[in-house]
Scaffold this active site. Structure first.
Site, PDB file in Angstrom:
ATOM      1  CG  HIS A 118      -9.459 -44.244 -36.905  1.00 47.84           C
ATOM      2  ND1 HIS A 118     -10.882 -44.857 -36.614  1.00 47.84           N
ATOM      3  CD2 HIS A 118      -9.602 -42.808 -37.194  1.00 47.84           C
ATOM      4  CE1 HIS A 118     -11.990 -43.388 -36.345  1.00 47.84           C
ATOM      5  NE2 HIS A 118     -10.929 -42.065 -36.653  1.00 47.84           N
ATOM      6  CB  ILE A 129      -5.935 -50.081 -41.077  1.00 44.91           C
ATOM      7  CG1 ILE A 129      -4.389 -49.984 -40.618  1.00 44.91           C
ATOM      8  CG2 ILE A 129      -6.554 -47.787 -41.263  1.00 44.91           C
ATOM      9  CD1 ILE A 129      -3.948 -49.828 -42.131  1.00 44.91           C
ATOM     10  CB  CYS A 130     -10.913 -48.565 -38.259  1.00 41.82           C
ATOM     11  SG  CYS A 130     -12.682 -48.677 -37.841  1.00 41.82           S
ATOM     12  CG  LEU A 131      -9.110 -45.483 -44.506  1.00 45.95           C
ATOM     13  CD1 LEU A 131      -9.641 -44.683 -43.649  1.00 45.95           C
ATOM     14  CD2 LEU A 131      -8.242 -45.299 -45.208  1.00 45.95           C
TER      15      LEU A 131
END
EC number: 2.3.2.23
Length: 161
Positions: free
Chosen positions: A91, A98-100
């Protein structure tokens, strides 16, 4: 992932300044384990070192986060990216994005820099493999000219790592 209009960088509001000063004071008294804030004169942009938790793939590895606070923080999420080199993680893109979900659609004004950092460390700690997202090359190519990750319409489909 598609792009939307870019947010403009403006000075922090009084509310944002007060909140960040409080968070910084609390951080200095009781920093989250595995994190170190690099003190500067710029309240709007923080540099934070994160060290991987013991017993994980990232144990004893140190990476750097850059946190930029918008004018209306905490009503709006900060922009959080890893500074190069970013850790290899399903992620985390090679450009540091950041894929959050809590950094975007699931942000709440009740969240703090501390809670964001703990979520990032948890994400790193739960990873079973050091690898880039499957669409890393395409995404990074489309992010030229310094596009903010906040301009991306993220698709949060995997909460396992």
């Amino acid at each position: 992932m598609t792009s939307s209009s870019a947010p403009s960088r403006k000075a922090l509001s009084k509310i944002a300044c007060n909140r960040l000063q409080k968070e910084l004071s609390e951080w200095q008294l009781n920093p989250p384990t595995g994190f170190r804030h690099k003190v500067t004169d710029n309240l709007q942009k923080w540099t934070i070192d994160v060290t991987g938790a013991p017993g994980t793939l990232y144990a004893n590895e140190t990476y750097q986060l850059q946190v930029e606070f918008p004018e209306h923080y905490p009503m709006e999420a900060p922009q959080v990216v890893f500074v190069s080199p970013a850790p290899s993680h399903p992620h985390i893109y090679s450009n540091g994005h950041i894929c959050l979900d809590i950094l975007y659609d699931s942000w709440s004004p009740a969240m703090t820099v501390n809670s964001v950092c703990i979520s990032i460390l948890s994400m790193l700690s739960s990873s079973p493999a050091k690898q880039r997202p499957a669409d890393n090359d395409r995404y990074v190519k489309n992010c030229k000219n310094g596009r903010s990750p906040k301009e991306t319409r993220w698709w949060f489909h995997d909460d396992k790592v």
